[in-house]
Scaffold this active site. Structure first.
Site, PDB file in Angstrom:
ATOM      1  CD  GLU A   1      76.943  38.626 106.399  1.00  0.00           C
ATOM      2  OE1 GLU A   1      78.122  38.464 106.006  1.00  0.00           O
ATOM      3  OE2 GLU A   1      76.586  38.413 107.559  1.00  0.00           O
TER       4      GLU A   1
ATOM      5  CG  ASP B   1      86.966  38.789 105.538  1.00  0.00           C
ATOM      6  OD1 ASP B   1      85.934  38.175 105.854  1.00  0.00           O
ATOM      7  OD2 ASP B   1      86.990  40.017 105.322  1.00  0.00           O
TER       8      ASP B   1
END
Length: 251
Positions: free
Chosen positions: A36, A47
């Site tokens: 990724e 995040d």
């Protein structure tokens, strides 16, 4: 997109530089079933602190969207390991969905995950991705109802990304039992392969998630933290990913 038992390392493009990101990719590709590659964004709301700071570092250093495609094109000269781009919708929208996906495909991306794009609003994106031959990946959380999970599975052509925890990303010492319950539930519903992320930092966790029914396990924050504090990040990153992937593939 990846073999069962794969480790899926996450890296933020441009942290700390374009050149280093390429070195990191080449360091981990041997041990990764898929990689990724995160596209830096100014408001990475999904995040945790570690990955947020990696986005900010890249942007402070002048990182641009085109640098992502440049990194990937160079990586493709050396490796065929599958790569999905992980992004927020804003860069896609600003560039234009078709143009963004066209550039992603031309640079060598295999698929794309748009963190904040729900399936219900993804019609244009899905059509354009299919036209470009890019795999689509959508997120599902522990509180996602079964029917919604079926919709996510249907829209995903690469795999379904299971968020193992509520909240934002970040390494944890232990994963709650609800994470494993979610994997087992999703395994009964989804036809796609399942990758599990958010909170994974140790090989024991990788093993536990694979035993619960995951096909792949994503490790991000633990790797980004290692990169940020290491004096020899390329070698330490390679060693860490080798350790994690070796443990997972021994099952």
């Amino acid at each position: 997109m990846f073999e069962k038992g794969s480790l899926i390392p996450y890296l933020t493009a441009g942290d700390p530089s374009v050149e280093k990101t390429l070195e990191f990719l080449l360091a981990v590709e041997e041990f990764a079933g898929l990689i990724e590659l995160g596209i830096p964004f100014s408001d990475p709301m999904a995040d945790g602190k570690t990955i947020q700071e990696s986005h900010y570092r890249a942007l402070r250093n002048g990182f641009k969207l085109d640098d992502t495609f440049r990194i990937l094109r160079e990586f493709r000269r050396h490796s065929s390991t599958p790569v999905i781009l992980m992004t927020y919708y804003n860069p896609v929208f600003r560039t234009g969905v078709k143009k963004f996906l066209g550039e992603a495909k031309a640079s060598g991306a295999d698929g794309i995950l748009v963190v904040d794009l729900p399936v219900s609003h993804a019609g244009e994106f899905l059509d354009a991705a299919k036209e470009e031959g890019l795999k689509t990946v959508f997120l599902a959380a522990p509180n996602t109802p079964d029917e919604r999970l079926r919709e996510i599975d249907k829209a995903s052509t690469g795999f379904v990304y299971l968020i193992s925890l509520y909240g934002t990303t970040g390494a944890r010492d232990r994963l709650p039992e609800t994470a494993f319950e979610f994997v087992r539930r999703a395994r009964k519903i989804c036809n796609n392969k399942l990758a599990v992320g958010f909170g994974v930092s140790r090989r024991e966790q990788v093993e536990e998630l694979l035993k619960a029914g995951a096909d792949g396990v994503v490790v991000g924050s633990a790797l980004i933290e290692l990169i940020s504090r290491s004096e020899n990040p390329v070698e330490e990153l390679r060693r860490k990913v080798a350790e994690l992937s070796g443990y997972s593939r021994a099952l």
